[in-house]
Design a protein around this motif. Structure first.
Motif, short mmCIF file in Angstrom:
data_model
loop_
_atom_site.label_atom_id
_atom_site.label_comp_id
_atom_site.label_asym_id
_atom_site.label_seq_id
_atom_site.Cartn_x
_atom_site.Cartn_y
_atom_site.Cartn_z
N ARG A 145 42.08 47.16 36.72
CA ARG A 145 42.66 46.05 37.48
C ARG A 145 43.56 46.55 38.61
NH1 ARG A 145 45.70 42.95 33.60
NH2 ARG A 145 44.73 44.00 31.87
N SER A 200 41.39 47.84 41.44
CA SER A 200 40.78 46.77 42.24
C SER A 200 41.83 46.08 43.10
CB SER A 200 40.06 45.77 41.34
OG SER A 200 40.97 45.07 40.52
N GLU A 201 43.04 45.89 42.57
CA GLU A 201 44.11 45.30 43.38
C GLU A 201 44.50 46.22 44.53
OE1 GLU A 201 47.32 44.39 40.72
OE2 GLU A 201 46.22 42.78 39.73
N THR A 202 44.50 47.52 44.29
CA THR A 202 44.83 48.48 45.33
C THR A 202 43.78 48.44 46.44
OG1 THR A 202 45.94 49.91 43.73
CG2 THR A 202 45.30 50.91 45.81
N ASN A 229 44.35 45.30 48.40
CA ASN A 229 45.52 45.43 49.26
C ASN A 229 45.22 46.35 50.45
OD1 ASN A 229 47.13 43.72 47.76
ND2 ASN A 229 48.01 45.37 46.52
#
Length: 102
Positions: free
Chosen positions: A63, A66-68, A71
């Motif tokens: 997670r 994927s958030e990185t 961003n």
């Protein structure tokens, strides 16, 4: 006759000692097996808990990755937008629309 009684009593005593000795060894072996089984079960449960913890960490890492990525993509878009805004501001300044000395 007393010799026979003594021999018979000795044989009975030795037989009883052997029997009780063997039954004690069997009982000790059974107790040792039970303790070993309990210890192995404890180890297996702890290993399963560690495995579950590792799986949770891997899930969280996925997670975070994927958030990185998301961003990073947003940051690239913002940088492109900022670059375009600066170009437009420079064009306006060059055309004399805004006093550049202020």
């Amino acid at each position: 006759m007393t010799i026979e009684l003594t021999i018979l009593l000795s044989i009975v005593s030795v037989s009883a000692a052997v029997y009780f000795g063997l039954s004690g060894v069997r009982r000790d072996q059974k107790n040792d097996d039970m303790q070993e089984t309990a210890q192995l079960t404890t180890v297996l449960v702890k290993l399963e808990n560690i495995n579950n913890g590792i799986n949770k960490i891997e899930s969280k890492m996925d997670r975070v990755e994927s958030e990185t990525r998301a961003n990073s993509e947003k940051l690239i878009k913002v940088e492109e937008s900022t670059k375009q805004a600066h170009k437009r501001i420079d064009e306006i300044v060059q055309k004399g629309g805004i006093d550049s000395e202020n």
